[in-house]
Design a protein around this motif. Structure first.
Motif, PDB file in Angstrom:
ATOM      1  N   ASP A 150      19.280  14.619  14.836  1.00  0.00           N
ATOM      2  CA  ASP A 150      17.914  14.111  15.011  1.00  0.00           C
ATOM      3  C   ASP A 150      18.241  12.611  13.801  1.00  0.00           C
ATOM      4  O   ASP A 150      17.450  11.548  13.681  1.00  0.00           O
ATOM      5  N   TYR A 151      18.606  13.282  12.554  1.00  0.00           N
ATOM      6  CA  TYR A 151      18.906  12.465  11.832  1.00  0.00           C
ATOM      7  C   TYR A 151      19.179  10.898  12.133  1.00  0.00           C
ATOM      8  O   TYR A 151      19.069  10.339  10.983  1.00  0.00           O
ATOM      9  N   THR A 152      20.905  10.963  12.941  1.00  0.00           N
ATOM     10  CA  THR A 152      20.998   9.975  13.599  1.00  0.00           C
ATOM     11  C   THR A 152      20.388   9.388  13.754  1.00  0.00           C
ATOM     12  O   THR A 152      21.036   7.839  13.757  1.00  0.00           O
ATOM     13  N   GLN A 153      19.336   8.829  14.337  1.00  0.00           N
ATOM     14  CA  GLN A 153      18.569   7.959  14.645  1.00  0.00           C
ATOM     15  C   GLN A 153      17.544   7.712  13.715  1.00  0.00           C
ATOM     16  O   GLN A 153      16.169   9.088  13.623  1.00  0.00           O
ATOM     17  N   ILE A 154      17.750   7.385  12.712  1.00  0.00           N
ATOM     18  CA  ILE A 154      16.797   6.501  12.169  1.00  0.00           C
ATOM     19  C   ILE A 154      15.453   6.322  11.913  1.00  0.00           C
ATOM     20  O   ILE A 154      15.210   5.080  12.257  1.00  0.00           O
ATOM     21  N   LYS A 155      14.175   6.153  12.022  1.00  0.00           N
ATOM     22  CA  LYS A 155      13.253   5.869  11.776  1.00  0.00           C
ATOM     23  C   LYS A 155      12.057   5.580  11.465  1.00  0.00           C
ATOM     24  O   LYS A 155      12.293   5.914  10.165  1.00  0.00           O
ATOM     25  N   ALA A 156      11.729   4.412  11.153  1.00  0.00           N
ATOM     26  CA  ALA A 156      10.595   4.006  10.724  1.00  0.00           C
ATOM     27  C   ALA A 156       9.238   4.850   9.929  1.00  0.00           C
ATOM     28  O   ALA A 156       8.720   5.246  10.663  1.00  0.00           O
ATOM     29  N   PRO A 157       8.978   5.320   8.444  1.00  0.00           N
ATOM     30  CA  PRO A 157       7.823   6.606   8.431  1.00  0.00           C
ATOM     31  C   PRO A 157       6.935   5.559   8.067  1.00  0.00           C
ATOM     32  O   PRO A 157       6.004   6.410   8.101  1.00  0.00           O
ATOM     33  N   ILE A 158       6.395   4.496   8.495  1.00  0.00           N
ATOM     34  CA  ILE A 158       5.681   4.006   8.180  1.00  0.00           C
ATOM     35  C   ILE A 158       5.244   2.306   9.103  1.00  0.00           C
ATOM     36  O   ILE A 158       6.518   1.902   9.410  1.00  0.00           O
ATOM     37  N   THR A 159       4.453   1.726   8.556  1.00  0.00           N
ATOM     38  CA  THR A 159       4.653   0.933   9.479  1.00  0.00           C
ATOM     39  C   THR A 159       4.569  -0.315   8.510  1.00  0.00           C
ATOM     40  O   THR A 159       3.073   0.115   7.200  1.00  0.00           O
TER      41      THR A 159
ATOM     42  N   GLU B 200      15.428  -8.443   9.887  1.00  0.00           N
ATOM     43  CA  GLU B 200      14.705  -8.690   8.147  1.00  0.00           C
ATOM     44  C   GLU B 200      13.934  -9.384   8.643  1.00  0.00           C
ATOM     45  O   GLU B 200      13.335 -10.344   9.574  1.00  0.00           O
ATOM     46  N   GLY B 201      12.688  -9.246   7.956  1.00  0.00           N
ATOM     47  CA  GLY B 201      11.680  -9.377   7.827  1.00  0.00           C
ATOM     48  C   GLY B 201      10.139  -9.132   9.232  1.00  0.00           C
ATOM     49  O   GLY B 201       9.486  -9.291   9.294  1.00  0.00           O
ATOM     50  N   GLN B 202      10.851  -8.328  10.300  1.00  0.00           N
ATOM     51  CA  GLN B 202       9.873  -7.908  11.323  1.00  0.00           C
ATOM     52  C   GLN B 202       8.935  -7.061  10.879  1.00  0.00           C
ATOM     53  O   GLN B 202       9.193  -6.224   9.654  1.00  0.00           O
ATOM     54  N   ILE B 203       7.903  -6.525  10.847  1.00  0.00           N
ATOM     55  CA  ILE B 203       6.925  -6.178  11.221  1.00  0.00           C
ATOM     56  C   ILE B 203       7.646  -4.384  12.808  1.00  0.00           C
ATOM     57  O   ILE B 203       7.359  -4.476  12.745  1.00  0.00           O
ATOM     58  N   VAL B 204       7.847  -3.225  11.471  1.00  0.00           N
ATOM     59  CA  VAL B 204       8.011  -2.666  12.416  1.00  0.00           C
ATOM     60  C   VAL B 204       7.155  -1.502  12.377  1.00  0.00           C
ATOM     61  O   VAL B 204       6.413  -1.286  11.460  1.00  0.00           O
ATOM     62  N   GLN B 205       6.932  -0.265  13.306  1.00  0.00           N
ATOM     63  CA  GLN B 205       5.260   0.656  13.623  1.00  0.00           C
ATOM     64  C   GLN B 205       5.989   1.524  13.008  1.00  0.00           C
ATOM     65  O   GLN B 205       7.315   1.995  13.169  1.00  0.00           O
ATOM     66  N   GLN B 206       5.451   2.454  13.142  1.00  0.00           N
ATOM     67  CA  GLN B 206       5.692   4.006  12.302  1.00  0.00           C
ATOM     68  C   GLN B 206       6.425   4.936  13.506  1.00  0.00           C
ATOM     69  O   GLN B 206       6.079   4.422  14.801  1.00  0.00           O
TER      70      GLN B 206
ATOM     71  N   PHE C 291       0.888  -1.374   0.098  1.00  0.00           N
ATOM     72  CA  PHE C 291       0.213  -0.339   0.211  1.00  0.00           C
ATOM     73  C   PHE C 291       0.974   0.802   0.226  1.00  0.00           C
ATOM     74  O   PHE C 291       0.603   2.183  -0.299  1.00  0.00           O
ATOM     75  N   ASN C 292       1.784   1.232   0.825  1.00  0.00           N
ATOM     76  CA  ASN C 292       2.622   2.588   0.945  1.00  0.00           C
ATOM     77  C   ASN C 292       4.317   1.381   1.019  1.00  0.00           C
ATOM     78  O   ASN C 292       4.486   0.473   1.779  1.00  0.00           O
ATOM     79  N   THR C 293       5.135   1.925  -0.112  1.00  0.00           N
ATOM     80  CA  THR C 293       6.437   1.458   0.202  1.00  0.00           C
ATOM     81  C   THR C 293       8.092   2.252   0.142  1.00  0.00           C
ATOM     82  O   THR C 293       7.543   3.403  -0.923  1.00  0.00           O
TER      83      THR C 293
ATOM     84  N   GLN D 173       4.619  -1.629   2.940  1.00  0.00           N
ATOM     85  CA  GLN D 173       3.088  -1.970   4.041  1.00  0.00           C
ATOM     86  C   GLN D 173       1.928  -2.383   3.320  1.00  0.00           C
ATOM     87  O   GLN D 173       2.058  -2.564   2.132  1.00  0.00           O
ATOM     88  N   VAL D 174       2.019  -3.833   4.534  1.00  0.00           N
ATOM     89  CA  VAL D 174       0.957  -4.944   4.266  1.00  0.00           C
ATOM     90  C   VAL D 174      -0.267  -4.717   4.786  1.00  0.00           C
ATOM     91  O   VAL D 174      -0.908  -5.978   3.844  1.00  0.00           O
ATOM     92  N   GLU D 175      -0.773  -4.301   4.942  1.00  0.00           N
ATOM     93  CA  GLU D 175      -2.288  -4.415   5.905  1.00  0.00           C
ATOM     94  C   GLU D 175      -2.553  -2.835   6.209  1.00  0.00           C
ATOM     95  O   GLU D 175      -2.076  -1.905   6.791  1.00  0.00           O
ATOM     96  N   PRO D 176      -3.150  -2.105   5.178  1.00  0.00           N
ATOM     97  CA  PRO D 176      -3.889  -2.988   3.777  1.00  0.00           C
ATOM     98  C   PRO D 176      -2.817  -3.232   2.848  1.00  0.00           C
ATOM     99  O   PRO D 176      -1.478  -3.011   3.155  1.00  0.00           O
ATOM    100  N   ILE D 177      -3.291  -3.718   1.609  1.00  0.00           N
ATOM    101  CA  ILE D 177      -2.029  -3.841   0.203  1.00  0.00           C
ATOM    102  C   ILE D 177      -2.920  -3.692  -0.839  1.00  0.00           C
ATOM    103  O   ILE D 177      -4.263  -4.142  -0.585  1.00  0.00           O
ATOM    104  N   THR D 178      -2.051  -3.850  -2.066  1.00  0.00           N
ATOM    105  CA  THR D 178      -3.271  -3.473  -3.040  1.00  0.00           C
ATOM    106  C   THR D 178      -2.176  -4.410  -4.295  1.00  0.00           C
ATOM    107  O   THR D 178      -1.868  -4.716  -4.186  1.00  0.00           O
ATOM    108  N   VAL D 179      -3.778  -4.662  -4.966  1.00  0.00           N
ATOM    109  CA  VAL D 179      -3.253  -5.354  -6.088  1.00  0.00           C
ATOM    110  C   VAL D 179      -3.485  -4.967  -8.010  1.00  0.00           C
ATOM    111  O   VAL D 179      -4.168  -3.869  -7.842  1.00  0.00           O
TER     112      VAL D 179
END
Length: 389
Positions: A179-188, A92-98, A72-74, A215-221
């Motif tokens: 602050d940019y030295t701490q890279i955080k997840a922009p999306i879930t 790797e493969g972990q679901i990360v939160q925003q 849905f977002n990449t 983002q896989v929840e939701p996801i698009t086709v």
């Protein structure tokens, strides 16, 4: 007695001969031919066939196609500052939160820049305070102070005030870089394979990212449909979101159900298709970015349509036709017109009526007028038995 014996033997022989002649006349080849001629030619045996009723039901019209799953977002996570990676805080493969920490970069150079900006602001604030005092003294002198001195001192105060504003901006910029030295997840979403390891030097100008989050929840086709179906799709979309079903590429397993979200703003003139986007909740993660799927878009539902199994539809050089069984158990041929077909069923526009029995198996032995022996398939798909009629 001696004279009567020859006579008796003659009578016995004559009786036996008469009986043989009578039997030959009644049951011999000529008699068989006569009986066959009287009965007529032998009746041909009934052809065993399978039949199914012509039904009148609501028929869903689906558009089938192939699609590709997309997040849905990449986001490709990249560093916005230069420095050495001190820590990777994700798997790797972990679901990360925003907002969750992903990577830590050595912050010391940026902390020093921030401290320097803070010191510069403190220095300019002291200068401003002194300039204000000088201005107040000059103004208290009244006519003993020249106008030039007062104006010069006011200019100095204004310059130092502006300098403090610039210092605050420099501090904000230094804080941002820190602050940019701490890279955080922009999306879930799901973190992919990392591209760098701890200890590597990253640069803001480097195009290679650290990791990709989808983002896989939701996801698009994303899938396509023929351009001639666009009016039906648009009409259905105005009435409400159209249902889309995603299957495996072989069409055997249902993966998810979603809704049509977007119709592209132009038709691809090279292929004559329109691109569509469907959205799926994907709570169980059956869909995955990059996966190829088969799609079905429910465009509309035909009310009280005449429907038969696909096996009943036969092809010839003169068009489509189907065999029915009349009340005398004889086959009749009907020319038909088919409008839609899916899931083993076809919609008949012309040629058949609800309630008729169509032949679905054994047509290769059937001719118009053939006597048939029917068998109706069981309604239970798990059973392969038939019921003889």
């Amino acid at each position: 007695m001696k004279k009567s014996r020859p006579i008796l033997w003659l009578l016995t022989v004559a009786a036996v001969a008469f009986a043989g002649y009578y039997g030959w006349q009644k049951f011999g080849p000529e008699a068989a031919k006569t009986q066959t001629a009287q009965k007529g030619p032998p009746r041909p045996p009934a052809v065993p066939v399978s039949v199914a009723p012509v039904q009148k039901v609501d028929f869903p019209v689906y558009l089938t196609g192939l699609g590709t799953v997309q997040g849905f977002n990449t986001v490709q996570v990249r560093s916005r500052v230069d420095g050495q990676i001190d820590k990777l805080a994700f798997r790797e493969g972990q679901i990360v939160q925003q907002g969750e920490l992903l990577v830590s970069i050595d912050p010391r150079p940026y902390q020093a820049t921030l401290d320097q900006a803070k010191a510069k602001k403190a220095q300019d604030e002291a200068s401003l305070a002194n300039a204000n005092l000088e201005l107040q003294r000059a103004m208290k002198l009244g006519e003993f102070a020249t106008a030039q001195r007062v104006d010069t001192q006011r200019t100095t105060v204004a310059q130092l005030t502006a300098q403090i504003a610039a210092d605050e901006a420099a501090m904000a910029n230094a804080q941002t870089q820190l602050d940019y030295t701490q890279i955080k997840a922009p999306i879930t979403g799901v973190a992919g394979l990392r591209q760098v390891d701890v200890g590597n030097i990253v640069n803001a100008s480097t195009q290679t990212g650290i990791v990709t989050i989808s983002q896989v929840e939701p996801i698009t086709v994303i899938f396509t449909a023929p351009e001639d179906q666009l009016p039906y799709i648009s009409e259905g979309q105005r009435a409400g979101a159209l249902k889309v079903i995603a299957f495996t590429t072989d069409g055997k397993k249902t993966l998810a159900e979603g809704k049509l979200a977007v119709i592209n703003n132009q038709v691809d003139t090279t292929s004559g298709t329109i691109r569509l986007k469907a959205v799926f909740d994907n709570k169980d993660h059956t869909l995955w970015p990059g996966q190829s799927v088969s799609t079905r878009l429910l465009v509309r539902t035909l009310k009280d349509a005449t429907v038969v199994p696909d096996d009943a539809v036969q092809h010839s050089t003169n068009g489509l036709y189907a065999y029915t069984v009349n009340q005398d158990n004889k086959a009749e041929v009907h020319k038909i017109k088919v409008s839609y077909g899916i899931d083993g069923r076809s919609v008949i526009e012309e040629g058949l009526s609800p309630g008729q029995q169509v032949i679905t198996g054994g047509q290769f032995k059937v001719q118009p007028g053939s006597l048939v022996s029917t068998a109706v398939a069981s309604s239970d798909p798990a059973q392969n038995k038939v019921r003889q009629e």
